[in-house]
Design an enzyme around this catalytic site. Structure first.
Site, PDB file in Angstrom:
ATOM      1  N   LEU A 124       0.841  -1.208   0.000  1.00 54.80           N
ATOM      2  CA  LEU A 124       0.000   0.000   0.000  1.00 54.80           C
ATOM      3  C   LEU A 124       0.876   1.259   0.000  1.00 54.80           C
ATOM      4  O   LEU A 124       0.720   2.139  -0.843  1.00 54.80           O
ATOM      5  CB  LEU A 124      -0.904  -0.016   1.250  1.00 54.80           C
ATOM      6  CG  LEU A 124      -1.661   1.274   1.571  1.00 54.80           C
ATOM      7  CD1 LEU A 124      -2.655   1.627   0.468  1.00 54.80           C
ATOM      8  CD2 LEU A 124      -2.395   1.152   2.918  1.00 54.80           C
ATOM      9  N   GLU A 365       1.287   0.408  10.187  1.00 56.08           N
ATOM     10  CA  GLU A 365      -0.167   0.180  10.242  1.00 56.08           C
ATOM     11  C   GLU A 365      -0.860   1.333  10.984  1.00 56.08           C
ATOM     12  O   GLU A 365      -1.729   1.124  11.822  1.00 56.08           O
ATOM     13  CB  GLU A 365      -0.473  -1.192  10.825  1.00 56.08           C
ATOM     14  CG  GLU A 365       0.053  -2.263   9.877  1.00 56.08           C
ATOM     15  CD  GLU A 365      -0.197  -3.682  10.317  1.00 56.08           C
ATOM     16  OE1 GLU A 365      -1.127  -3.887  11.112  1.00 56.08           O
ATOM     17  OE2 GLU A 365       0.528  -4.564   9.846  1.00 56.08           O
TER      18      GLU A 365
HETATM   19  C1  LIG Z   1       9.769  -1.688   8.666  1.00 60.21           C
HETATM   20  C2  LIG Z   1       8.480  -1.209   8.076  1.00 60.21           C
HETATM   21  C3  LIG Z   1       7.578  -2.142   7.576  1.00 60.21           C
HETATM   22  C4  LIG Z   1       6.400  -1.713   6.945  1.00 60.21           C
HETATM   23  N1  LIG Z   1       5.562  -2.623   6.350  1.00 60.21           N
HETATM   24  C5  LIG Z   1       4.575  -2.181   5.509  1.00 60.21           C
HETATM   25  C6  LIG Z   1       3.847  -3.101   4.683  1.00 60.21           C
HETATM   26  O1  LIG Z   1       4.022  -4.329   4.765  1.00 60.21           O
HETATM   27  N2  LIG Z   1       2.946  -2.593   3.788  1.00 60.21           N
HETATM   28  C7  LIG Z   1       2.717  -1.271   3.668  1.00 60.21           C
HETATM   29  O2  LIG Z   1       1.904  -0.888   2.809  1.00 60.21           O
HETATM   30  N3  LIG Z   1       3.372  -0.353   4.454  1.00 60.21           N
HETATM   31  C8  LIG Z   1       4.296  -0.789   5.360  1.00 60.21           C
HETATM   32  N4  LIG Z   1       5.006   0.113   6.128  1.00 60.21           N
HETATM   33  C9  LIG Z   1       4.718   1.537   5.997  1.00 60.21           C
HETATM   34  C10 LIG Z   1       4.114   2.174   7.246  1.00 60.21           C
HETATM   35  O3  LIG Z   1       2.774   1.777   7.402  1.00 60.21           O
HETATM   36  C11 LIG Z   1       4.317   3.692   7.145  1.00 60.21           C
HETATM   37  O4  LIG Z   1       5.706   3.920   7.348  1.00 60.21           O
HETATM   38  C12 LIG Z   1       3.493   4.448   8.156  1.00 60.21           C
HETATM   39  O5  LIG Z   1       2.130   4.407   7.793  1.00 60.21           O
HETATM   40  C13 LIG Z   1       3.913   5.911   8.308  1.00 60.21           C
HETATM   41  O6  LIG Z   1       4.054   6.537   7.079  1.00 60.21           O
HETATM   42  P1  LIG Z   1       5.401   7.377   6.769  1.00 60.21           P
HETATM   43  O7  LIG Z   1       6.547   6.487   7.089  1.00 60.21           O
HETATM   44  O8  LIG Z   1       5.314   7.891   5.402  1.00 60.21           O
HETATM   45  O9  LIG Z   1       5.385   8.541   7.836  1.00 60.21           O
HETATM   46  P2  LIG Z   1       4.805  10.020   7.581  1.00 60.21           P
HETATM   47  O10 LIG Z   1       3.399   9.909   7.090  1.00 60.21           O
HETATM   48  O11 LIG Z   1       5.779  10.789   6.774  1.00 60.21           O
HETATM   49  O12 LIG Z   1       4.776  10.596   9.065  1.00 60.21           O
HETATM   50  C14 LIG Z   1       5.870  11.306   9.665  1.00 60.21           C
HETATM   51  C15 LIG Z   1       5.386  11.852  11.002  1.00 60.21           C
HETATM   52  O13 LIG Z   1       4.328  12.794  10.801  1.00 60.21           O
HETATM   53  C16 LIG Z   1       3.190  12.402  11.555  1.00 60.21           C
HETATM   54  N5  LIG Z   1       1.986  12.784  10.815  1.00 60.21           N
HETATM   55  C17 LIG Z   1       1.686  12.557   9.506  1.00 60.21           C
HETATM   56  N6  LIG Z   1       0.469  13.028   9.212  1.00 60.21           N
HETATM   57  C18 LIG Z   1      -0.022  13.562  10.356  1.00 60.21           C
HETATM   58  C19 LIG Z   1      -1.230  14.232  10.711  1.00 60.21           C
HETATM   59  N7  LIG Z   1      -2.218  14.422   9.821  1.00 60.21           N
HETATM   60  N8  LIG Z   1      -1.384  14.664  11.984  1.00 60.21           N
HETATM   61  C20 LIG Z   1      -0.417  14.445  12.912  1.00 60.21           C
HETATM   62  N9  LIG Z   1       0.750  13.837  12.645  1.00 60.21           N
HETATM   63  C21 LIG Z   1       0.940  13.409  11.380  1.00 60.21           C
HETATM   64  C22 LIG Z   1       3.313  10.898  11.727  1.00 60.21           C
HETATM   65  O14 LIG Z   1       2.565  10.414  12.833  1.00 60.21           O
HETATM   66  C23 LIG Z   1       4.816  10.760  11.928  1.00 60.21           C
HETATM   67  O15 LIG Z   1       5.128  11.032  13.245  1.00 60.21           O
HETATM   68  C24 LIG Z   1       6.122  -0.315   6.861  1.00 60.21           C
HETATM   69  C25 LIG Z   1       7.010   0.611   7.427  1.00 60.21           C
HETATM   70  C26 LIG Z   1       8.183   0.176   8.008  1.00 60.21           C
HETATM   71  C27 LIG Z   1       9.132   1.200   8.567  1.00 60.21           C
END
Ligand SMILES: Cc1cc2nc3c(=O)[nH]c(=O)nc-3n(C[C@H](O)[C@H](O)[C@H](O)COP(=O)(O)OP(=O)(O)OC[C@H]3O[C@@H](n4cnc5c(N)ncnc54)[C@H](O)[C@@H]3O)c2cc1C
Length: 385
Positions: A124, A365
């Site tokens: 995703l 997640e």
């Molecule tokens: C090791 C690992 C395994 C993973 N496995 C999967 C998988 O199997 N499949 C998959 O699809 N994804 C997977 N993910 C992705 C994971 O779900 C995302 O990393 C997560 O949803 C956060 O997105 P981002 O890293 O882009 O953080 P960002 O969205 O860039 O967030 C950065 C910071 O800003 C904050 N933030 C963002 N928007 C807001 C808001 N509106 N209000 C307040 N705070 C906010 C966040 O809480 C965070 O603190 C994985 C990630 C990792 C690191």
């Protein structure tokens, strides 16, 4: 093909002894090799652990949500790589097919996921679609009897070893947000799909994560999940509502394990002429950790039972994931403290590894912040008080 489910008590006992007798002695090796030994994967296949949540008609055990979380409490009392190896098949890697697959799609893929012949994953997240999960830019363009996928997914658990990818892509050109998204089931062998090298991560060694790249990837039209365009995000939300309960349980097991290790350490470590467990400031850390573990367990079981009764658990699932992942982080921190210096040194205790492993729970997640927003939104709309 149908596999009779063993009684829950014997399944839980089997998981417990497998975790303690087979897995715990291997944890250092898995950390060193950054891989789960193939012989262990075969044992997990043989035991049917890949098919817990897949219906019996397709070769799984068809566990209820309550039974699934009970199993997850047990399986996760170990370093994360063990449950991550089976966990995409029993969760995000199969659930879209279970929830919304056509009979033909279920027939074709679920038995191979249930047996562990195929490893599944959910793709995703993208570079521009993290917390804003609906900002998917990967496109799927219909051409005759197939779709052509182009785009890049990132952070996909098990992608380097996956055979099957549940992929969310935009089928409606020019659409934005959740509208116009569709879910596809993509086999590794389809031309135009490739996975990147596994990332170097803070923790969870043995659980590979990488990018997934689609370059004019040809996917048969019959692999559009549910056979209908535009319903992909709805499917993902069904997957995540169940998965958040599953993951909350998977956050609770490591807390149980860390506390068990910390108590054992404090009972044998002598300072001031007595075990450090005699000191009430240490006992406070034990009490706070056990209380929070009990709270997480209780709310997860309550929400799982509600889901099994057919109730809407979107709010409860979000609260469980938020509380259990944060709880696990607090327990990890206290357990390092109870180990003292030995909690910081990998040569002296496994707590250092657990501490790094469980940090991810608060990020994936849905980050804790996204769950806080979701919980507040649902409560302000009149959700449970
Ligand atoms: C090791 C690992 C395994 C993973 N496995 C999967 C998988 O199997 N499949 C998959 O699809 N994804 C997977 N993910 C992705 C994971 O779900 C995302 O990393 C997560 O949803 C956060 O997105 P981002 O890293 O882009 O953080 P960002 O969205 O860039 O967030 C950065 C910071 O800003 C904050 N933030 C963002 N928007 C807001 C808001 N509106 N209000 C307040 N705070 C906010 C966040 O809480 C965070 O603190 C994985 C990630 C990792 C690191």
């Amino acid at each position: 093909m149908s596999r009779p489910a063993p009684p829950l008590a014997s399944l839980l006992a089997d998981i417990r002894s497998f975790v303690r007798e087979r897995w715990h002695p291997l944890e250092d090796q898995v950390e060193r090799d950054d891989a789960v030994p193939p012989a262990v994967v075969d044992e997990l296949r043989h035991k049917g652990y890949f098919g817990w949540s897949i219906p019996q008609a397709y070769g799984g055990l068809g566990l209820s949500t309550e039974d699934l979380v009970q199993c997850a409490f047990e399986l996760s009392q170990a370093s994360v790589a063990l449950r991550a190896r089976v966990g995409t098949n029993t969760g995000i890697g199969s659930e879209a097919l279970v929830a919304d697959g056509t009979p033909a799609q279920k027939e074709r893929y679920l038995p191979r996921l249930a047996s562990g012949e195929f490893t599944g994953c959910l793709a995703l997240t993208e570079p521009g679609a993290g917390s804003e999960a609906t900002n998917v830019q990967t496109t799927a363009r219909r051409e005759g009897d197939h779709y052509v996928l182009d785009g890049r997914k990132c952070y996909i658990t098990n992608a380097p070893i996956a055979d099957l990818f549940t992929v969310i892509a935009r089928t409606e050109e020019g659409s934005r947000g959740s509208a116009g998204l569709s879910a596809f089931i993509v086999e590794r062998g389809f031309p135009g799909l490739r996975t990147g090298a596994p990332y170097r991560k803070m923790g969870q060694a043995g659980s590979p994560v990488s990018d997934v790249i689609f370059e004019h990837c040809k996917v048969p039209a019959e692999n559009l999940i549910g056979g209908q365009e535009g319903t992909g995000f709805h499917t993902v939300m069904k997957v995540l509502n169940k998965q958040r309960l599953h993951l909350a349980a998977l956050c609770t097991g490591p807390a149980i394990r860390m506390l068990e290790l910390a108590i054992a350490h404090t009972q044998q470590r002598q300072q001031f002429g007595q075990p450090v467990s005699n000191f009430q400031l240490v006992q406070a850390m034990i009490a706070d950790s056990q209380t929070e573990i009990y709270a997480a367990r209780s709310m997860i079981l309550e929400a799982a039972r509600a889901r099994d009764r057919g109730e809407d658990v979107a709010l409860a699932a979000s609260m469980c994931k938020y509380f259990a992942s944060e709880m696990c982080g607090r327990v990890a921190d206290r357990c390092v403290q109870m180990f003292g210096g030995a909690g910081y040194v990998a040569d002296f205790s496994p707590i250092e590894r657990y501490y790094r492993d469980v940090r991810l729970f608060r990020l994936y997640e849905g980050t804790s912040q996204i769950h806080q927003l979701n919980i507040a939104k649902l409560v302000m709309r009149g959700g449970m008080a």
